[in-house]
Each structure stands twice: as C-alpha cells, then as structure tokens.
Design a protein around this motif. Structure first.
Motif, PDB file in Angstrom:
ATOM      1  N   GLY A 171     -11.177 -37.144 -61.031  1.00 53.03           N
ATOM      2  CA  GLY A 171     -10.428 -36.086 -60.260  1.00 53.03           C
ATOM      3  C   GLY A 171     -11.238 -34.926 -59.826  1.00 53.03           C
ATOM      4  N   ASP A 172     -12.598 -35.275 -59.947  1.00 50.02           N
ATOM      5  CA  ASP A 172     -13.668 -34.283 -59.288  1.00 50.02           C
ATOM      6  C   ASP A 172     -13.918 -34.128 -57.731  1.00 50.02           C
ATOM      7  OD1 ASP A 172     -14.457 -36.729 -59.873  1.00 50.02           O
ATOM      8  OD2 ASP A 172     -16.520 -36.181 -59.563  1.00 50.02           O
ATOM      9  N   SER A 173     -13.151 -34.994 -57.108  1.00 51.48           N
ATOM     10  CA  SER A 173     -13.456 -34.939 -55.785  1.00 51.48           C
ATOM     11  C   SER A 173     -12.352 -35.996 -55.063  1.00 51.48           C
ATOM     12  CB  SER A 173     -14.926 -35.339 -55.153  1.00 51.48           C
ATOM     13  OG  SER A 173     -14.944 -36.494 -55.440  1.00 51.48           O
ATOM     14  N   LYS A 182      -8.999 -35.604 -56.361  1.00 51.46           N
ATOM     15  CA  LYS A 182      -9.080 -34.170 -56.564  1.00 51.46           C
ATOM     16  C   LYS A 182      -7.650 -33.750 -55.940  1.00 51.46           C
ATOM     17  CE  LYS A 182     -10.701 -29.716 -54.637  1.00 51.46           C
ATOM     18  NZ  LYS A 182     -12.014 -29.277 -53.928  1.00 51.46           N
ATOM     19  N   ALA A 183      -7.462 -34.582 -54.682  1.00 51.80           N
ATOM     20  CA  ALA A 183      -6.143 -34.437 -53.812  1.00 51.80           C
ATOM     21  C   ALA A 183      -4.866 -34.794 -54.864  1.00 51.80           C
ATOM     22  CB  ALA A 183      -6.473 -35.001 -52.632  1.00 51.80           C
ATOM     23  N   THR A 184      -5.108 -35.708 -55.448  1.00 51.96           N
ATOM     24  CA  THR A 184      -3.843 -36.169 -56.443  1.00 51.96           C
ATOM     25  C   THR A 184      -3.530 -35.282 -57.463  1.00 51.96           C
ATOM     26  OG1 THR A 184      -4.330 -38.426 -55.669  1.00 51.96           O
ATOM     27  CG2 THR A 184      -3.031 -37.982 -57.972  1.00 51.96           C
ATOM     28  N   ALA A 185      -4.615 -34.706 -58.053  1.00 48.20           N
ATOM     29  CA  ALA A 185      -4.493 -33.832 -59.396  1.00 48.20           C
ATOM     30  C   ALA A 185      -3.717 -32.511 -58.732  1.00 48.20           C
ATOM     31  CB  ALA A 185      -5.882 -33.423 -59.681  1.00 48.20           C
ATOM     32  N   VAL A 186      -4.127 -32.043 -57.446  1.00 56.70           N
ATOM     33  CA  VAL A 186      -3.545 -30.814 -57.149  1.00 56.70           C
ATOM     34  C   VAL A 186      -2.275 -30.812 -56.550  1.00 56.70           C
ATOM     35  CG1 VAL A 186      -3.799 -29.053 -55.043  1.00 56.70           C
ATOM     36  CG2 VAL A 186      -5.577 -29.849 -56.186  1.00 56.70           C
ATOM     37  N   ALA A 229     -14.379 -28.650 -62.116  1.00 57.23           N
ATOM     38  CA  ALA A 229     -14.139 -27.312 -62.473  1.00 57.23           C
ATOM     39  C   ALA A 229     -13.197 -26.750 -60.993  1.00 57.23           C
ATOM     40  CB  ALA A 229     -15.348 -26.456 -62.393  1.00 57.23           C
ATOM     41  N   ARG A 230     -13.663 -27.070 -59.918  1.00 61.89           N
ATOM     42  CA  ARG A 230     -13.271 -26.507 -58.923  1.00 61.89           C
ATOM     43  C   ARG A 230     -11.322 -27.122 -58.704  1.00 61.89           C
ATOM     44  NH1 ARG A 230     -18.147 -26.918 -56.542  1.00 61.89           N
ATOM     45  NH2 ARG A 230     -17.965 -28.879 -55.930  1.00 61.89           N
ATOM     46  N   THR A 231     -11.439 -28.486 -58.888  1.00 59.00           N
ATOM     47  CA  THR A 231     -10.349 -29.107 -59.176  1.00 59.00           C
ATOM     48  C   THR A 231      -9.251 -28.479 -60.217  1.00 59.00           C
ATOM     49  OG1 THR A 231     -11.198 -31.365 -58.496  1.00 59.00           O
ATOM     50  CG2 THR A 231      -8.941 -31.225 -59.515  1.00 59.00           C
ATOM     51  N   ALA A 232      -9.750 -28.045 -61.231  1.00 61.73           N
ATOM     52  CA  ALA A 232      -9.027 -27.434 -62.247  1.00 61.73           C
ATOM     53  C   ALA A 232      -8.539 -26.004 -61.678  1.00 61.73           C
ATOM     54  CB  ALA A 232      -9.744 -27.301 -63.446  1.00 61.73           C
ATOM     55  N   GLU A 233      -9.456 -25.420 -61.073  1.00 61.16           N
ATOM     56  CA  GLU A 233      -9.036 -24.033 -60.569  1.00 61.16           C
ATOM     57  C   GLU A 233      -7.741 -24.217 -59.668  1.00 61.16           C
ATOM     58  OE1 GLU A 233     -12.415 -22.187 -58.607  1.00 61.16           O
ATOM     59  OE2 GLU A 233     -13.392 -21.955 -60.513  1.00 61.16           O
ATOM     60  N   GLU A 234      -7.919 -25.109 -58.790  1.00 63.88           N
ATOM     61  CA  GLU A 234      -6.825 -25.286 -57.979  1.00 63.88           C
ATOM     62  C   GLU A 234      -5.384 -25.769 -58.545  1.00 63.88           C
ATOM     63  OE1 GLU A 234      -7.427 -27.218 -54.161  1.00 63.88           O
ATOM     64  OE2 GLU A 234      -9.504 -27.148 -54.037  1.00 63.88           O
ATOM     65  N   VAL A 235      -5.646 -26.620 -59.719  1.00 61.83           N
ATOM     66  CA  VAL A 235      -4.554 -27.149 -60.411  1.00 61.83           C
ATOM     67  C   VAL A 235      -3.954 -25.909 -60.942  1.00 61.83           C
ATOM     68  CG1 VAL A 235      -3.851 -28.308 -62.578  1.00 61.83           C
ATOM     69  CG2 VAL A 235      -5.259 -29.473 -60.646  1.00 61.83           C
ATOM     70  N   GLN A 236      -4.535 -25.097 -61.727  1.00 60.71           N
ATOM     71  CA  GLN A 236      -4.202 -23.986 -62.395  1.00 60.71           C
ATOM     72  C   GLN A 236      -3.512 -22.997 -61.425  1.00 60.71           C
ATOM     73  OE1 GLN A 236      -7.802 -22.895 -64.342  1.00 60.71           O
ATOM     74  NE2 GLN A 236      -7.290 -23.898 -66.104  1.00 60.71           N
ATOM     75  N   HIS A 237      -3.951 -22.787 -60.083  1.00 63.65           N
ATOM     76  CA  HIS A 237      -3.575 -21.828 -59.169  1.00 63.65           C
ATOM     77  C   HIS A 237      -2.116 -22.315 -58.643  1.00 63.65           C
ATOM     78  CE1 HIS A 237      -3.647 -18.984 -56.020  1.00 63.65           C
ATOM     79  NE2 HIS A 237      -3.127 -20.074 -55.035  1.00 63.65           N
ATOM     80  N   ALA A 238      -1.816 -23.497 -58.844  1.00 66.85           N
ATOM     81  CA  ALA A 238      -0.488 -24.202 -58.362  1.00 66.85           C
ATOM     82  C   ALA A 238       0.427 -23.932 -59.578  1.00 66.85           C
ATOM     83  CB  ALA A 238      -0.558 -25.722 -58.144  1.00 66.85           C
ATOM     84  N   GLY A 239      -0.045 -23.627 -60.890  1.00 65.77           N
ATOM     85  CA  GLY A 239       0.758 -23.185 -61.908  1.00 65.77           C
ATOM     86  C   GLY A 239       0.749 -24.139 -63.336  1.00 65.77           C
ATOM     87  N   ALA A 240      -0.021 -24.872 -62.966  1.00 60.43           N
ATOM     88  CA  ALA A 240       0.031 -26.109 -64.187  1.00 60.43           C
ATOM     89  C   ALA A 240      -1.257 -25.629 -64.972  1.00 60.43           C
ATOM     90  CB  ALA A 240      -0.361 -27.602 -63.588  1.00 60.43           C
ATOM     91  N   GLU A 241      -1.267 -26.283 -66.204  1.00 62.74           N
ATOM     92  CA  GLU A 241      -2.448 -26.169 -67.143  1.00 62.74           C
ATOM     93  C   GLU A 241      -3.524 -27.311 -66.829  1.00 62.74           C
ATOM     94  OE1 GLU A 241      -2.982 -25.547 -72.010  1.00 62.74           O
ATOM     95  OE2 GLU A 241      -0.935 -25.920 -70.929  1.00 62.74           O
TER      96      GLU A 241
END
Length: 277
Positions: free
Chosen positions: A24-26, A30-34, A55-67
C-alpha cells in the motif's frame, strides 16, 4: 383465495470494515487503500521498501476518515505474510477484506534467468500471496461474517510476455489459487476475485504516480494511454463492496483493451524486436 407469496429476502449486504492492503505504499496499493477508506473503517497498509510512501498513504486514509495501521512486510520470506496478517487482525479486531497488491517481476529471458531470481519472484508473487490469503481467510471464517478477497494479478495472468517467465507463472498461478479459494470459501460468505491490470502509470512500470489521462500515447492499447492506478482501485472497491456479492472466482481485466489486440498487433509488427525484453 391463496395468500400472496412473500418476496424473497435479498442476501445481507457486505460492507468492508477491517481491511488489509498489501503493497500500500504506492501505485495500485496506495490508490486502493485510499479508495476503501471511509469513516468507521480500519485500513491496514503494508510496505516493503518505501516507509515514507506508506506514511503518505496512511495520511490520505486518515484524511478520508478511516483509521490507518502501517506494517512492514517482506514477502521474500512468504511466511511473514501470515505473521503480518495475524498481527493486523489482532490490532483491528479482525479482518474482513484483503487486497493483495504486493509484487515484483523480471526483465530477463528464460535462458538467462537464474534459479535464485526465479524463486524470489515466485516467492513474493505467489507463495507470499498464498500465506496472506490463507491467514486472512482463517480469520474471516472464524468470525463468521463473510468477507472479500481480491488479488491484483496482471494481464499476464492471461497472456505471457517475453522476459517475464517467473512473473507470468506466478500471476497465472495466483489466478488459479484465487479461483480455488472462491470455490472453497463461498460457503462462508467469502468471495475471492482477481483484478488483472494492463500498463498502469505506477513506479512498478517505471512511471510516476500521476494521472495517465494525457501525454502518454500507447499505439498498442485501444484507449491509447496507460491506466491510472485509481481506475484499477475503483474496480477493486466495487469487488469489495455490497454490490459484488454474486461476483466470485472472476478475473476483471483492466487494460484499456490491450488483450484484445493480439491479431491486430501481430499483423502490425515489422521487426523481431519483440523477442527481447
């Protein structure tokens, strides 16, 4: 007068809540995780070499409201897939959705390929996928709430490419592994499918994670461009969602029509350059 027949109740809709996305790092991972990140969901993200990307993927996931939960995963040791899936399941309180995006490949002719390189690719792309799939499926069966499994394969699940012997073999094998899982896991409410991308603008194809909609002509692809990782992720998200409950054991090709070009491309070749990777 006979009573009106009662309408048949539709199957209970499945909603992904505790999700693992390997690689999920790129790129597609990454697109799937988001794409799967929504309020109330947890997304486990694994990475191999790019911690910053994860870490960037995690930031986008969290921005979308998920943990988001980030873990390192090196599938050159395939059994590490089992350990990481088990750890993420413990952290999230279970796992109901697994999307396997981790992979590697080669650009070497069969006659030049070392056994060590063969084993490395097959270990990551097939053995590691088996370990992740088996571990996640065991958690899903034990929980009894159904589940979704999606493996990212490739158009080379269906058609070979010069210089890609271990990749082709592994992706073809992964496709059949998932079909077998689809048969065996369906009674537990778990579906298993593959998504088979063509050329996608990601680091694995030597391109940046960028929009592929403009500026990249591809004469051999009917839509005349590479794909965008988000276009693949959209198909994955459908397969993981409530509307795909009757999709099982299928391979969804996302390639802009590339695989349909066999006779046309063959007739258009003017040299034997295709014989070399």
């Amino acid at each position: 007068m006979s009573a009106e027949p009662s309408p048949t109740e539709p199957p209970a809709a499945f909603t992904p809540r505790r999700i693992i996305v390997t690689g999920g790092d790129s790129g597609i991972g990454k697109a799937t995780a988001v794409a799967l990140a929504e309020h109330g969901r947890q997304v486990g993200i694994t990475w191999h070499t790019d911690a910053d990307g994860a870490a960037r993927t995690a930031e986008e996931v969290q921005h979308a409201g998920a943990e988001a939960h980030v873990r390192h995963l090196d599938l050159t040791d395939p059994t590490s897939g089992t350990a990481v899936v088990d750890e993420l399941a413990a952290t999230m309180g279970g796992v109901d959705t697994l999307v396997m995006c981790s992979g590697t490949g080669t650009a070497e002719l069969l006659l030049d390929l070392s056994y060590e390189r063969w084993r490395e690719v097959v270990a990551v792309d097939l053995d590691g996928a088996f370990c992740c799939l088996q571990a996640a499926a065991r958690h899903m069966v034990q929980a009894g709430d159904g589940g979704r499994i999606v493996a990212i394969t490739s158009v080379h699940e269906h058609a070979p490419k010069v210089g890609s012997a271990p990749y082709d073999a592994a992706k073809g094998g992964l496709g059949l592994l998932v079909k077998t899982a689809a048969l065996e896991l369906a009674e537990y409410g778990i579906t298993a499918n593959t998504v088979a991308p063509g050329e996608i603008a990601t680091p694995m194809t030597g391109q940046e994670d960028e929009s592929a909609l403009v500026g990249k002509e591809r004469a051999g692809i009917p839509v005349a461009r590479p794909g965008d990782a988000r276009e693949v992720a959209a198909v994955v998200a459908f397969l993981c969602g409530p509307d795909a409950g009757y999709v099982n054991g299928a391979s969804w090709v996302v390639d802009g029509g590339m695989l349909q070009m066999g006779p046309m491309a063959g007739a258009a070749l003017t040299s034997g350059d295709w014989r070399r990777p």
